[in-house]
Every structure is written in structure tokens, then in C-alpha cells.
Design a protein around this motif. Sequence first.
Motif, PDB file in Angstrom:
ATOM      1  N   ARG A 112     -17.089 -20.266  -9.377  1.00 11.76           N
ATOM      2  CA  ARG A 112     -16.317 -21.186 -10.213  1.00 11.76           C
ATOM      3  C   ARG A 112     -14.916 -20.636 -10.454  1.00 11.76           C
ATOM      4  N   ALA A 113     -14.796 -19.337 -10.627  1.00  7.80           N
ATOM      5  CA  ALA A 113     -13.469 -18.745 -10.820  1.00  7.80           C
ATOM      6  C   ALA A 113     -12.576 -19.008  -9.618  1.00  7.80           C
ATOM      7  N   LEU A 114     -13.133 -18.944  -8.423  1.00  9.31           N
ATOM      8  CA  LEU A 114     -12.340 -19.212  -7.216  1.00  9.31           C
ATOM      9  C   LEU A 114     -11.966 -20.687  -7.132  1.00  9.31           C
ATOM     10  N   ARG A 115     -12.913 -21.571  -7.422  1.00 10.66           N
ATOM     11  CA  ARG A 115     -12.636 -23.014  -7.343  1.00 10.66           C
ATOM     12  C   ARG A 115     -11.568 -23.451  -8.334  1.00 10.66           C
ATOM     13  N   THR A 116     -11.538 -22.834  -9.495  1.00  5.23           N
ATOM     14  CA  THR A 116     -10.601 -23.263 -10.533  1.00  5.23           C
ATOM     15  C   THR A 116      -9.257 -22.541 -10.458  1.00  5.23           C
ATOM     16  N   GLY A 117      -9.134 -21.558  -9.579  1.00  3.80           N
ATOM     17  CA  GLY A 117      -7.868 -20.848  -9.441  1.00  3.80           C
ATOM     18  C   GLY A 117      -7.733 -19.613 -10.307  1.00  3.80           C
ATOM     19  N   LEU A 118      -8.810 -19.236 -10.992  1.00  3.95           N
ATOM     20  CA  LEU A 118      -8.740 -18.037 -11.818  1.00  3.95           C
ATOM     21  C   LEU A 118      -8.657 -16.789 -10.961  1.00  3.95           C
ATOM     22  N   VAL A 119      -9.278 -16.814  -9.775  1.00  2.63           N
ATOM     23  CA  VAL A 119      -9.128 -15.712  -8.823  1.00  2.63           C
ATOM     24  C   VAL A 119      -8.632 -16.270  -7.497  1.00  2.63           C
ATOM     25  N   ASP A 120      -8.026 -15.391  -6.701  1.00  2.00           N
ATOM     26  CA  ASP A 120      -7.439 -15.790  -5.419  1.00  2.00           C
ATOM     27  C   ASP A 120      -8.348 -15.502  -4.236  1.00  2.00           C
ATOM     28  N   GLU A 121      -9.128 -14.429  -4.318  1.00  2.00           N
ATOM     29  CA  GLU A 121     -10.062 -14.094  -3.257  1.00  2.00           C
ATOM     30  C   GLU A 121     -11.322 -13.510  -3.881  1.00  2.00           C
ATOM     31  N   VAL A 122     -12.472 -13.785  -3.227  1.00  2.00           N
ATOM     32  CA  VAL A 122     -13.747 -13.183  -3.614  1.00  2.00           C
ATOM     33  C   VAL A 122     -14.272 -12.411  -2.415  1.00  2.00           C
ATOM     34  N   LEU A 123     -14.610 -11.140  -2.649  1.00  2.00           N
ATOM     35  CA  LEU A 123     -15.056 -10.259  -1.580  1.00  2.00           C
ATOM     36  C   LEU A 123     -16.510  -9.898  -1.747  1.00  2.00           C
ATOM     37  N   SER A 124     -17.181  -9.676  -0.634  1.00  2.00           N
ATOM     38  CA  SER A 124     -18.566  -9.229  -0.664  1.00  2.00           C
ATOM     39  C   SER A 124     -18.653  -7.857  -1.325  1.00  2.00           C
ATOM     40  N   GLU A 125     -19.837  -7.537  -1.830  1.00  2.00           N
ATOM     41  CA  GLU A 125     -20.039  -6.246  -2.475  1.00  2.00           C
ATOM     42  C   GLU A 125     -19.657  -5.116  -1.529  1.00  2.00           C
ATOM     43  N   GLY A 126     -18.867  -4.195  -2.033  1.00  2.00           N
ATOM     44  CA  GLY A 126     -18.438  -3.052  -1.249  1.00  2.00           C
ATOM     45  C   GLY A 126     -17.169  -3.267  -0.451  1.00  2.00           C
ATOM     46  N   GLU A 127     -16.622  -4.494  -0.452  1.00  2.00           N
ATOM     47  CA  GLU A 127     -15.461  -4.802   0.367  1.00  2.00           C
ATOM     48  C   GLU A 127     -14.162  -4.907  -0.429  1.00  2.00           C
ATOM     49  N   LEU A 128     -14.248  -4.830  -1.756  1.00  2.00           N
ATOM     50  CA  LEU A 128     -13.058  -5.079  -2.575  1.00  2.00           C
ATOM     51  C   LEU A 128     -11.980  -4.024  -2.351  1.00  2.00           C
ATOM     52  N   ALA A 129     -12.347  -2.758  -2.413  1.00  2.00           N
ATOM     53  CA  ALA A 129     -11.341  -1.691  -2.271  1.00  2.00           C
ATOM     54  C   ALA A 129     -10.643  -1.772  -0.919  1.00  2.00           C
ATOM     55  N   LYS A 130     -11.403  -2.041   0.131  1.00  2.00           N
ATOM     56  CA  LYS A 130     -10.820  -2.146   1.475  1.00  2.00           C
ATOM     57  C   LYS A 130      -9.828  -3.296   1.545  1.00  2.00           C
ATOM     58  N   ARG A 131     -10.193  -4.441   0.986  1.00  2.00           N
ATOM     59  CA  ARG A 131      -9.320  -5.603   1.037  1.00  2.00           C
ATOM     60  C   ARG A 131      -8.070  -5.395   0.191  1.00  2.00           C
ATOM     61  N   VAL A 132      -8.216  -4.785  -0.980  1.00  2.00           N
ATOM     62  CA  VAL A 132      -7.059  -4.521  -1.831  1.00  2.00           C
ATOM     63  C   VAL A 132      -6.097  -3.574  -1.128  1.00  2.00           C
ATOM     64  N   ALA A 133      -6.626  -2.524  -0.500  1.00  2.00           N
ATOM     65  CA  ALA A 133      -5.765  -1.593   0.233  1.00  2.00           C
ATOM     66  C   ALA A 133      -5.050  -2.294   1.382  1.00  2.00           C
ATOM     67  N   GLU A 134      -5.770  -3.147   2.090  1.00  2.00           N
ATOM     68  CA  GLU A 134      -5.175  -3.889   3.205  1.00  2.00           C
ATOM     69  C   GLU A 134      -4.082  -4.830   2.706  1.00  2.00           C
ATOM     70  N   PHE A 135      -4.346  -5.537   1.629  1.00  3.88           N
ATOM     71  CA  PHE A 135      -3.386  -6.528   1.147  1.00  3.88           C
ATOM     72  C   PHE A 135      -2.159  -5.864   0.527  1.00  3.88           C
ATOM     73  N   THR A 136      -2.358  -4.762  -0.184  1.00  2.00           N
ATOM     74  CA  THR A 136      -1.196  -4.093  -0.768  1.00  2.00           C
ATOM     75  C   THR A 136      -0.320  -3.464   0.318  1.00  2.00           C
ATOM     76  N   ARG A 137      -0.925  -3.072   1.446  1.00  2.00           N
ATOM     77  CA  ARG A 137      -0.090  -2.608   2.567  1.00  2.00           C
ATOM     78  C   ARG A 137       0.811  -3.734   3.055  1.00  2.00           C
ATOM     79  N   ILE A 138       0.289  -4.945   3.061  1.00  2.00           N
ATOM     80  CA  ILE A 138       1.100  -6.108   3.422  1.00  2.00           C
ATOM     81  C   ILE A 138       2.228  -6.293   2.402  1.00  2.00           C
ATOM     82  N   LEU A 139       1.885  -6.223   1.125  1.00  2.00           N
ATOM     83  CA  LEU A 139       2.886  -6.441   0.081  1.00  2.00           C
ATOM     84  C   LEU A 139       4.040  -5.454   0.186  1.00  2.00           C
ATOM     85  N   VAL A 140       3.725  -4.177   0.372  1.00  2.00           N
ATOM     86  CA  VAL A 140       4.798  -3.177   0.380  1.00  2.00           C
ATOM     87  C   VAL A 140       5.628  -3.241   1.656  1.00  2.00           C
ATOM     88  N   SER A 141       5.142  -3.939   2.675  1.00  2.00           N
ATOM     89  CA  SER A 141       5.923  -4.077   3.911  1.00  2.00           C
ATOM     90  C   SER A 141       6.904  -5.240   3.853  1.00  2.00           C
TER      91      SER A 141
END
Length: 251
Positions: free
Chosen positions: A166-195
Motif C-alpha cells: 500500500r505504501a508503494l501504491r500511494t506514493g509513500l515509498v518509491d521502491e520496495v526490495l526483497s528481503e536482503g536486497e535493500l542495502a545493495k539497491r541503495v548502494a547502487e542507486f546512490t552511485r547513480i546519484l553521485v555521478s
Amino acid sequence: MEPQLQHGVTDAVATVVIHHPAKRNAMTAAMWAALPPLLDDLAADPAVRALVLTGEGGTFCAGADISTLRGSPEEAQRLAVRAEEALAAFPKPTLAAIRGHCVGGGSQLAAACDLRFAEEGALFGVTPAKLGIVYPASSTRRLVSLVGPATAKYLLFSGELIDTGRALRTGLVDEVLSEGELAKRVAEFTRILVSRSQLTQAAAKEFADGRTDRDAHWTGQMRAGGDAAEGVAAFLERRPPRFTWALPGRG
């Protein structure tokens, strides 16, 4: 260990960790008060190009430490709003990395970030109605801007928790990751941001947050800086751009 905000900077990304595991990372008055000056220091650091806010272990933040509300709820709320506003005003991209409970003051902090990534199983709630506390006007407007008035009223009126779907459908969150995948995705996305171009990000953040009087300022910054020329050249030469524009740091 005493409740505290831990922080570090790695590869141009500052990470602030809410550390109060004995109470599911609930924010004490001292922690609320410590956040604005910490953010000021990180904003002024030219080595920082993005910021991640997260919680220790498997919980983001279960809200305010209720024991701190007994003396003066108004003062506790003032501290929370000041911290929230400082986070919203942070001049570089901010991302909340959310596991477990993100409730009350936790949701207040997450909403003040530019982006929110959550692990499956996270729970979200805005709970002042359970305590008889008036949610601040600025916090309410920020919540409405994210999820719309109907969902904001649902959350505020009921204090009920919602899941990541529901948080994703309503816009409260932008992405939902499977268990254990959050840190990897955050690191990947922040590398994009800083570039990417800090000039583009800084202007977009102001415009998205409602500033309507800064077009001339940012057009002047684009003309004076070299990011636009570098971006076009890099595209034509099929190479990664080397953007150099930066927000003014502390001298």
C-alpha cells in the motif's frame, strides 16, 4: 550504548544511522536536537554528494521515545519539527532506507527525505491520534504532497499501519526490495546519484519543493558553470561525464 545518531561518509555518500535498538530506534529529545547541526556539517562537506538515513538493525524508527513526551509534548514536537525541516532542507539528494517499523516520528523523518526505499515487510504509520497529539501543519502538508489527502487522512485519522504494497501504491515509498536486497539497491542507486550533475539536482530539488522565484538564479548558474557543456560533450563522445559544479561548502 547511549541512544545516538551515528554517521559516516563513504564514496561521497553520507549515511546517518538512528541508533536506539533497545526501543526500536525511537528518537529521544537529544537525538532530535542533534540532527540539525549534524545535517549542517554534512551539507557543508564538499565530499558529500548524497545522504542516506536509516535505522540500526531491522527497524528504521518506531517514532519518538514516548517517555520524552511526559514533561512537555509541545517541546518534543518542536524539536521533531525542527529536525524534520532540517532534513527536508538538506541541499543534496536524501534517501531513507527503511526496514521494519517506520512509525510516527520515523514516518515524519522518512517523508522529509527526497526518496524512500523499503524492504518487504516494512510497516508505516502516522500515529498522533493514538496519543491525542496534533500533527504539525508542515508535516501534514508534506504527507499530503506524497500520498494525497485521502490517504493522509486515513493514516492520520486512524493511526493504523500499512504495509509496503500500500505504501508503494500511494506514493509513500518509491521502491520496495526483497528481503536482503535493500542495502545493495541503495548502494547502487546512490552511485547513480553521485555521478549526476549536482547543479541539476539542486535546482530540481528547489523547484520540486515549491520554490517559484529561482529560475533566473539557476539559469545563471547553468550559464556560469560547465556542467551543461560537459554533459553534451560527454554524450557526443560516448563517455561518462565529469561534472564539476558543486554547492558552496564551508570555508
